[in-house]
Design a protein around this motif. Structure first.
Motif, mmCIF file in Angstrom:
data_model
loop_
_atom_site.group_PDB
_atom_site.id
_atom_site.type_symbol
_atom_site.label_atom_id
_atom_site.label_comp_id
_atom_site.label_asym_id
_atom_site.label_seq_id
_atom_site.Cartn_x
_atom_site.Cartn_y
_atom_site.Cartn_z
ATOM 1 N N GLY A 357 -31.783 -20.732 -0.368
ATOM 2 C CA GLY A 357 -31.120 -21.471 0.697
ATOM 3 C C GLY A 357 -30.605 -22.818 0.240
ATOM 4 N N LEU A 358 -31.390 -23.501 -0.590
ATOM 5 C CA LEU A 358 -30.982 -24.810 -1.083
ATOM 6 C C LEU A 358 -29.807 -24.696 -2.059
ATOM 7 C CD1 LEU A 358 -34.533 -26.336 -1.598
ATOM 8 C CD2 LEU A 358 -32.855 -27.047 0.112
ATOM 9 N N VAL A 359 -29.843 -23.655 -2.907
ATOM 10 C CA VAL A 359 -28.720 -23.431 -3.826
ATOM 11 C C VAL A 359 -27.456 -23.098 -3.030
ATOM 12 C CG1 VAL A 359 -27.831 -21.934 -5.651
ATOM 13 C CG2 VAL A 359 -30.201 -22.735 -5.743
ATOM 14 N N ALA A 360 -27.608 -22.300 -1.974
ATOM 15 C CA ALA A 360 -26.455 -22.010 -1.110
ATOM 16 C C ALA A 360 -25.942 -23.289 -0.472
ATOM 17 C CB ALA A 360 -26.851 -21.006 -0.032
ATOM 18 N N GLY A 361 -26.862 -24.182 -0.091
ATOM 19 C CA GLY A 361 -26.448 -25.461 0.478
ATOM 20 C C GLY A 361 -25.636 -26.279 -0.495
ATOM 21 N N ALA A 362 -26.047 -26.261 -1.781
ATOM 22 C CA ALA A 362 -25.304 -26.998 -2.802
ATOM 23 C C ALA A 362 -23.897 -26.417 -2.975
ATOM 24 C CB ALA A 362 -26.060 -26.952 -4.129
ATOM 25 N N ARG A 363 -23.738 -25.131 -2.670
ATOM 26 C CA ARG A 363 -22.432 -24.470 -2.790
ATOM 27 C C ARG A 363 -21.567 -24.691 -1.546
ATOM 28 N NH1 ARG A 363 -20.798 -19.588 -5.435
ATOM 29 N NH2 ARG A 363 -18.547 -19.398 -5.147
ATOM 30 N N LEU A 364 -22.196 -24.709 -0.370
ATOM 31 C CA LEU A 364 -21.437 -24.713 0.883
ATOM 32 C C LEU A 364 -21.201 -26.093 1.474
ATOM 33 C CD1 LEU A 364 -23.214 -21.696 2.648
ATOM 34 C CD2 LEU A 364 -20.930 -21.695 1.616
ATOM 35 N N LEU A 365 -22.135 -27.015 1.279
ATOM 36 C CA LEU A 365 -22.017 -28.328 1.918
ATOM 37 C C LEU A 365 -21.029 -29.208 1.162
ATOM 38 C CD1 LEU A 365 -25.794 -28.935 2.740
ATOM 39 C CD2 LEU A 365 -23.975 -28.260 4.314
ATOM 40 N N PRO A 366 -20.415 -30.165 1.847
ATOM 41 C CA PRO A 366 -19.404 -31.027 1.211
ATOM 42 C C PRO A 366 -19.956 -31.755 -0.003
ATOM 43 C CG PRO A 366 -19.371 -31.285 3.596
ATOM 44 C CD PRO A 366 -20.585 -30.470 3.277
ATOM 45 N N THR A 367 -19.331 -31.550 -1.151
ATOM 46 C CA THR A 367 -19.791 -32.147 -2.404
ATOM 47 C C THR A 367 -19.745 -33.671 -2.341
ATOM 48 O OG1 THR A 367 -18.935 -30.223 -3.585
ATOM 49 C CG2 THR A 367 -19.436 -32.177 -4.906
ATOM 50 N N GLY A 368 -20.781 -34.288 -2.873
ATOM 51 C CA GLY A 368 -20.814 -35.743 -2.960
ATOM 52 C C GLY A 368 -21.411 -36.438 -1.763
ATOM 53 N N ARG A 369 -21.669 -35.703 -0.677
ATOM 54 C CA ARG A 369 -22.291 -36.307 0.505
ATOM 55 C C ARG A 369 -23.803 -36.394 0.288
ATOM 56 N NH1 ARG A 369 -18.869 -35.576 5.006
ATOM 57 N NH2 ARG A 369 -16.739 -35.930 4.260
ATOM 58 N N PRO A 370 -24.495 -37.296 1.012
ATOM 59 C CA PRO A 370 -25.960 -37.408 0.852
ATOM 60 C C PRO A 370 -26.684 -36.084 1.034
ATOM 61 C CG PRO A 370 -25.128 -39.279 2.089
ATOM 62 C CD PRO A 370 -23.967 -38.348 1.904
ATOM 63 N N VAL A 371 -26.262 -35.276 2.015
ATOM 64 C CA VAL A 371 -26.947 -34.017 2.253
ATOM 65 C C VAL A 371 -26.756 -33.070 1.073
ATOM 66 C CG1 VAL A 371 -25.033 -32.898 3.458
ATOM 67 C CG2 VAL A 371 -27.391 -32.237 3.992
ATOM 68 N N LEU A 422 -18.363 -16.004 13.003
ATOM 69 C CA LEU A 422 -19.321 -16.823 12.275
ATOM 70 C C LEU A 422 -18.608 -17.679 11.241
ATOM 71 C CD1 LEU A 422 -22.271 -17.499 12.090
ATOM 72 C CD2 LEU A 422 -22.545 -15.706 10.362
ATOM 73 N N GLU A 423 -17.891 -18.647 11.713
ATOM 74 C CA GLU A 423 -17.275 -19.647 10.871
ATOM 75 C C GLU A 423 -17.993 -20.969 11.154
ATOM 76 O OE1 GLU A 423 -15.106 -19.134 8.510
ATOM 77 O OE2 GLU A 423 -15.120 -17.005 8.985
ATOM 78 N N PRO A 424 -17.771 -21.983 10.295
ATOM 79 C CA PRO A 424 -18.432 -23.258 10.545
ATOM 80 C C PRO A 424 -18.271 -23.688 11.989
ATOM 81 C CG PRO A 424 -17.327 -23.351 8.431
ATOM 82 C CD PRO A 424 -16.955 -22.031 9.076
ATOM 83 N N ALA A 425 -19.396 -23.894 12.667
ATOM 84 C CA ALA A 425 -19.377 -24.221 14.075
ATOM 85 C C ALA A 425 -18.713 -25.569 14.319
ATOM 86 C CB ALA A 425 -20.814 -24.244 14.629
ATOM 87 N N SER A 426 -18.043 -25.678 15.423
ATOM 88 C CA SER A 426 -17.403 -26.949 15.745
ATOM 89 C C SER A 426 -18.459 -27.998 15.960
ATOM 90 C CB SER A 426 -16.581 -26.797 17.032
ATOM 91 O OG SER A 426 -17.377 -26.397 18.111
ATOM 92 N N GLY A 427 -18.235 -29.170 15.392
ATOM 93 C CA GLY A 427 -19.203 -30.241 15.516
ATOM 94 C C GLY A 427 -20.267 -30.194 14.451
ATOM 95 N N ALA A 428 -20.209 -29.189 13.530
ATOM 96 C CA ALA A 428 -21.217 -29.087 12.495
ATOM 97 C C ALA A 428 -21.075 -30.241 11.536
ATOM 98 C CB ALA A 428 -21.069 -27.757 11.742
ATOM 99 N N ALA A 429 -22.224 -30.575 10.910
ATOM 100 C CA ALA A 429 -22.223 -31.649 9.922
ATOM 101 C C ALA A 429 -21.311 -31.287 8.764
ATOM 102 C CB ALA A 429 -23.646 -31.878 9.418
ATOM 103 N N GLN A 430 -20.406 -32.133 8.439
ATOM 104 C CA GLN A 430 -19.431 -31.847 7.381
ATOM 105 C C GLN A 430 -19.834 -32.555 6.093
ATOM 106 O OE1 GLN A 430 -16.925 -29.673 7.878
ATOM 107 N NE2 GLN A 430 -17.796 -29.371 9.893
#
Length: 430
Positions: A357-371, A422-430
């Motif tokens: 899940g964490l590796v998927a997060g590194a792939r899916l979440l906006p690069t360079g953000r704190p998250v 199932l696309e990125p939900a509106s209002g989701a953390a970017q």
């Protein structure tokens, strides 16, 4: 679709129930034996480490709310075959983890009340039955039950700490690190599994009214509650019990004896039962929804897919988990398998799910953000922890092979095809 959804209070209770475990009854003693009073630093460090793990899963759940949880995140990042493997790790580890947790809780309750092995097994059966029953009634009901359980549990733990405070002595803080500050790392490794569980509740992301908003709030509240309970109990144990803490297998009982006297055994038994029941209820809620989602996507038999939509109750998936839990319990009892082996095998799977899940997060979440940085850091740390599972890594390996073979025979459906919305939900953390 059913309109029943869970709110902030129920969601927080389910999340807290997934994180807290029966280990809290004994771990303050084991950590103090490793690091002395400095063990409180180990609790604090692990709470800090929880932040990137929790926020990563909250961000992913807000973007992709679905009963597949981590399996859905992995599908979005690496494709449906990888998703099936991760889904098998969690779903088929649960029938080993749930009975083991029930037995740990049953043993604590039986010991506190002066019972033996037979009583422990009977209590375990009752706890397991209650967890399955509350989930079969629906998440709205199980969420309310969990809210009550966690409320009572938090109250009892606070009573244990507050009632014992008059016996606190600052002299018990010295020497603060009798085995050196490196021992804090050893204590942290012992405590690590008291902070797991974030992977379990990702499967409930689609059950919130507004996942992107509600998951952030629930995650923050859960971190606050867990911090208060863990830090409060660890600091109070050190201040009140001092050197006695290292030699006691039941520090909570000693705290209660110092504060409330004769009622200590009954309260300890109640806390143990609530901890075990809360953990099982949360994990079963997640795993049953995962099973229905896997069936929807072709990774499990299609008749298990009923109940895969948000607000529905995946009773068929839950029933399969029940049958498998009984089978694993019977096999463990008849072969004399040790509790430790059963739990370590399940733990290897759950850790592998967290890493994925964490590796998927590194792939899916906006690069360079704190998250994103948090996801990368947590993935590296959890990968190291997974390596220490040693030969128990064979369990997720076998399940992974089974997932690939079944997927090839049936043909898995990408999550996007199974759930077009199932696309990125509106209002989701970017």
């Amino acid at each position: 679709m059913s309109s029943a959804r869970i709110g902030i209070g129920q969601g927080t209770a389910i999340y807290v129930g997934a994180i807290l475990g029966a280990g809290i009854l004994a771990l303050p003693s084991l950590a103090a034996k490793e690091a002395g009073p400095a063990s409180v630093l180990a609790w604090a460090l692990l709470l800090l480490f929880c932040v990137p793990v929790a926020t990563t899963f909250a961000a992913l759940g807000g973007r992709y709310p679905d009963g597949g949880g981590v399996a859905t995140f992995v599908s979005k990042a690496f494709g449906p075959r990888a998703s099936a493997v991760v889904g098998y790790w969690f779903y088929f580890a649960l029938p080993a983890g749930a009975p083991a947790t029930a037995y740990v809780g049953g043993r604590y309750v039986a010991d506190a009340l002066g019972g033996g092995q037979t009583e422990a097994l009977l209590i375990a059966v009752v706890l397991l039955g209650l967890a399955f029953t509350s989930n079969a009634l629906g998440l709205k009901i199980s969420g309310r039950v969990q809210l009550m359980l966690v409320g009572v549990l938090a109250l009892l733990l606070l009573i244990a700490c507050v009632a014992a405070l008059p016996s606190a002595r600052t002299a018990n803080l010295t020497p603060f690190a009798p085995h050196g500050f490196w021992s804090v790392g050893s204590a942290a490794s012992l405590l690590f599994f008291s902070f797991a569980g974030w992977e379990a509740v990702t499967h409930l992301s689609g059950e919130f009214r507004n996942p992107a908003r509600d998951l952030r709030r629930v995650t923050a509240l859960t971190l606050a509650v867990v911090a208060i309970l863990y830090i409060g109990l660890s600091v109070t144990s050190v201040l009140v019990l001092g050197p006695q803490l290292e030699d006691s297998p039941v520090p909570l009982s000693l705290l209660l004896q110092a504060g409330v006297g004769g009622a200590a055994s009954a309260i300890t038994a109640t806390v143990a039962a609530l901890l075990a029941l809360g953990t099982m209820t949360a994990y079963l809620a997640g795993a049953s929804r995962l099973g229905a989602a896997l069936a929807r996507d072709g990774a499990l038999p299609s008749w298990m897919a009923k109940g895969n939509k948000a607000g529905e109750v995946p009773r068929r998936s839950l029933a399969v988990l029940g049958v498998l839990s009984v089978a694993v319990s019977v096999i463990a009892l008849t072969t004399g398998a040790s509790l430790g082996s059963v739990m370590l095998g399940a733990s290897a799977c759950f850790i592998a799910v967290t890493v994925a899940g964490l590796v998927a997060g590194a792939r899916l979440l906006p690069t360079g953000r704190p998250v994103w940085f948090g996801a990368v850091l947590a993935a590296v740390v959890m990968g190291v922890v997974l390596a220490f599972s040693e030969w128990f890594l064979l369990v997720p390996l076998v399940l992974g092979v089974a997932a690939v073979l079944y997927s090839r025979r049936r043909g898995v459906v990408p999550v996007e095809a199974a759930s077009p919305d199932l696309e990125p939900a509106s209002g989701a953390a970017q």
